[in-house]
Design an enzyme around this catalytic site. Structure first.
Site, PDB file in Angstrom:
ATOM      1  N   CYS A   1     -16.232  -7.328 -75.212  1.00 19.24           N
ATOM      2  CA  CYS A   1     -15.255  -6.400 -75.784  1.00 19.24           C
ATOM      3  C   CYS A   1     -14.103  -7.104 -76.484  1.00 19.24           C
ATOM      4  CB  CYS A   1     -14.797  -5.414 -74.720  1.00 19.24           C
ATOM      5  SG  CYS A   1     -16.169  -4.309 -74.259  1.00 19.24           S
TER       6      CYS A   1
ATOM      7  N   LYS B   1     -13.367   4.162 -74.690  1.00 22.72           N
ATOM      8  CA  LYS B   1     -14.505   3.871 -75.574  1.00 22.72           C
ATOM      9  C   LYS B   1     -15.793   3.872 -74.769  1.00 22.72           C
ATOM     10  CE  LYS B   1     -13.746  -1.022 -74.874  1.00 22.72           C
ATOM     11  NZ  LYS B   1     -14.935  -1.270 -74.039  1.00 22.72           N
TER      12      LYS B   1
ATOM     13  N   HIS C   1     -17.796   5.278 -69.605  1.00 24.50           N
ATOM     14  CA  HIS C   1     -19.159   5.740 -69.861  1.00 24.50           C
ATOM     15  C   HIS C   1     -19.532   6.977 -69.045  1.00 24.50           C
ATOM     16  CE1 HIS C   1     -19.787   2.019 -71.989  1.00 24.50           C
ATOM     17  NE2 HIS C   1     -19.761   1.265 -70.914  1.00 24.50           N
TER      18      HIS C   1
ATOM     19  N   HIS D   1     -25.518   6.442 -69.085  1.00 27.59           N
ATOM     20  CA  HIS D   1     -25.229   5.866 -70.403  1.00 27.59           C
ATOM     21  C   HIS D   1     -26.357   4.926 -70.849  1.00 27.59           C
ATOM     22  CE1 HIS D   1     -22.941   3.243 -73.311  1.00 27.59           C
ATOM     23  NE2 HIS D   1     -22.621   4.451 -73.731  1.00 27.59           N
TER      24      HIS D   1
ATOM     25  N   ASP E   1     -13.152   1.014 -70.834  1.00 32.25           N
ATOM     26  CA  ASP E   1     -14.579   1.331 -70.953  1.00 32.25           C
ATOM     27  C   ASP E   1     -14.803   2.615 -70.151  1.00 32.25           C
ATOM     28  OD1 ASP E   1     -16.747   0.023 -72.284  1.00 32.25           O
ATOM     29  OD2 ASP E   1     -17.625  -0.588 -70.360  1.00 32.25           O
TER      30      ASP E   1
ATOM     31  N   HIS F   1     -21.688   0.878 -64.837  1.00 32.29           N
ATOM     32  CA  HIS F   1     -20.296   0.421 -64.699  1.00 32.29           C
ATOM     33  C   HIS F   1     -19.360   1.377 -65.423  1.00 32.29           C
ATOM     34  CE1 HIS F   1     -21.513  -1.101 -68.649  1.00 32.29           C
ATOM     35  NE2 HIS F   1     -20.231  -1.055 -68.964  1.00 32.29           N
TER      36      HIS F   1
ATOM     37  N   ASP G   1      -9.905  -3.708 -71.185  1.00 28.60           N
ATOM     38  CA  ASP G   1     -10.810  -3.398 -70.066  1.00 28.60           C
ATOM     39  C   ASP G   1     -10.490  -4.105 -68.739  1.00 28.60           C
ATOM     40  OD1 ASP G   1     -11.946  -2.094 -72.193  1.00 28.60           O
ATOM     41  OD2 ASP G   1     -13.937  -2.966 -72.004  1.00 28.60           O
TER      42      ASP G   1
HETATM   43  C1  VGL Z   1     -18.013  -4.868 -71.555  1.00 33.02           C
HETATM   44  C2  VGL Z   1     -20.243  -5.132 -71.185  1.00 33.02           C
HETATM   45  C3  VGL Z   1     -20.417  -3.778 -71.086  1.00 33.02           C
HETATM   46  C4  VGL Z   1     -16.672  -5.510 -71.794  1.00 33.02           C
HETATM   47  C5  VGL Z   1     -18.150  -3.501 -71.465  1.00 33.02           C
HETATM   48  O1  VGL Z   1     -15.625  -4.894 -71.478  1.00 33.02           O
HETATM   49  O2  VGL Z   1     -16.657  -6.642 -72.306  1.00 33.02           O
HETATM   50  N1  VGL Z   1     -19.050  -5.676 -71.420  1.00 33.02           N
HETATM   51  N2  VGL Z   1     -19.363  -2.975 -71.228  1.00 33.02           N
HETATM   52 ZN    ZN Z   2     -19.536  -0.904 -70.903  1.00 32.14          ZN
END
Ligand code: VGL
Ligand code: ZN
Length: 226
Positions: free
Chosen positions: A171, A126, A68, A72, A66, A101, A24
């Site tokens: 993550c 994801k 979404h 979401h 990530d 995000h 990410d």
């Molecule tokens: C993440 C919070 C929400 C991450 C992703 O990449 O760690 N954290 N979505």
């Molecule tokens: Zn996320």
């Protein structure tokens, strides 16, 4: 427990059966982004170097992203009366709600421009089901739905997976723990990961759980180029 204090493996040379997952590295997780991780940009040059080591050795390099849909379920904006980082716990969500995000197709969801994506052979997205979040690169938070990462890695003969990226306490953490559960030897590259730090105990819980589950820790300087 502090990340710097965890026992690290020394001087290890990546070889057949090893792979690297970069978690990410997207604009929204970098300072200035919607869910900024402190120092998130500072790890990118080191991540590029380690990706080059793996790809030069013809070992798999995977990026997770990530991804979404708008609205979401992990977004505070989808829960009337809730604000980002408010505590929230329900099946597969929490322990906090997030700002909007990494919305699919938005600039915030793109990989940071300094990340050298040439070194990666696969991208695993994801979090694209509106009603399930996915912190782990392997399994969504319902603990059943698979992202395909395990199939990709197994088909490339991976036994040992090194991970780095954002965020250490979400993550990276969930990917490391799920990886152990799926039979991989998991290594977190300690100097190439940074945490969100919300709620305040998220880092200590993540480090303890990873240690308890047998996740290992290594510094990038101890991963040797061929
Ligand atoms: C993440 C919070 C929400 C991450 C992703 O990449 O760690 N954290 N979505
Ligand atoms: Zn996320």
């Amino acid at each position: 427990m502090r990340l710097e204090d965890l026992i690290c493996e020394k001087c290890l040379k990546p070889a057949g059966g090893d792979a690297l997952a970069v978690v990410d590295i997207q604009n929204d997780f970098i300072p200035g982004g919607a869910l900024a991780v402190h120092g998130g940009d500072s790890i990118i040059p080191g991540i590029n170097r380690i990706m080059e080591v793996f790809s030069t050795a013809d070992l798999p390099v995977i990026l997770t992203q990530d991804w979404h849909p708008s609205g979401h379920c992990s977004f505070a904006s989808a829960h009337p009366g809730k604000k980002p980082y408010d505590a929230f716990k329900s099946e597969g969500l929490g322990p906090v709600l997030w700002p909007d995000h990494c919305v699919q197709g938005s600039p915030g969801a793109e990989f940071h421009r300094d990340l050298d994506t040439r070194f990666a052979q696969a991208v695993i997205r994801k979090g694209y089901h509106r009603d399930i979040d996915s912190y782990s690169g392997f399994l969504e938070n319902d603990l059943k739905t698979r992202t395909g990462l395990d199939g990709y890695l197994k088909s490339r003969g991976t036994k040992r997976l090194f991970i780095c990226g954002l965020a250490l306490d979400y993550c990276v953490f969930f990917t490391a723990v799920d990886g152990v559960g799926l039979g991989y030897e998991m290594y977190v590259i300690t100097d190439l990961a940074r945490p969100v730090g919300s709620p305040p105990d998220s880092v200590s819980r993540a480090l303890k759980t990873m240690t308890d589950k047998g996740v290992r820790f290594i510094r990038s300087a101890d991963i040797l180029a061929g």
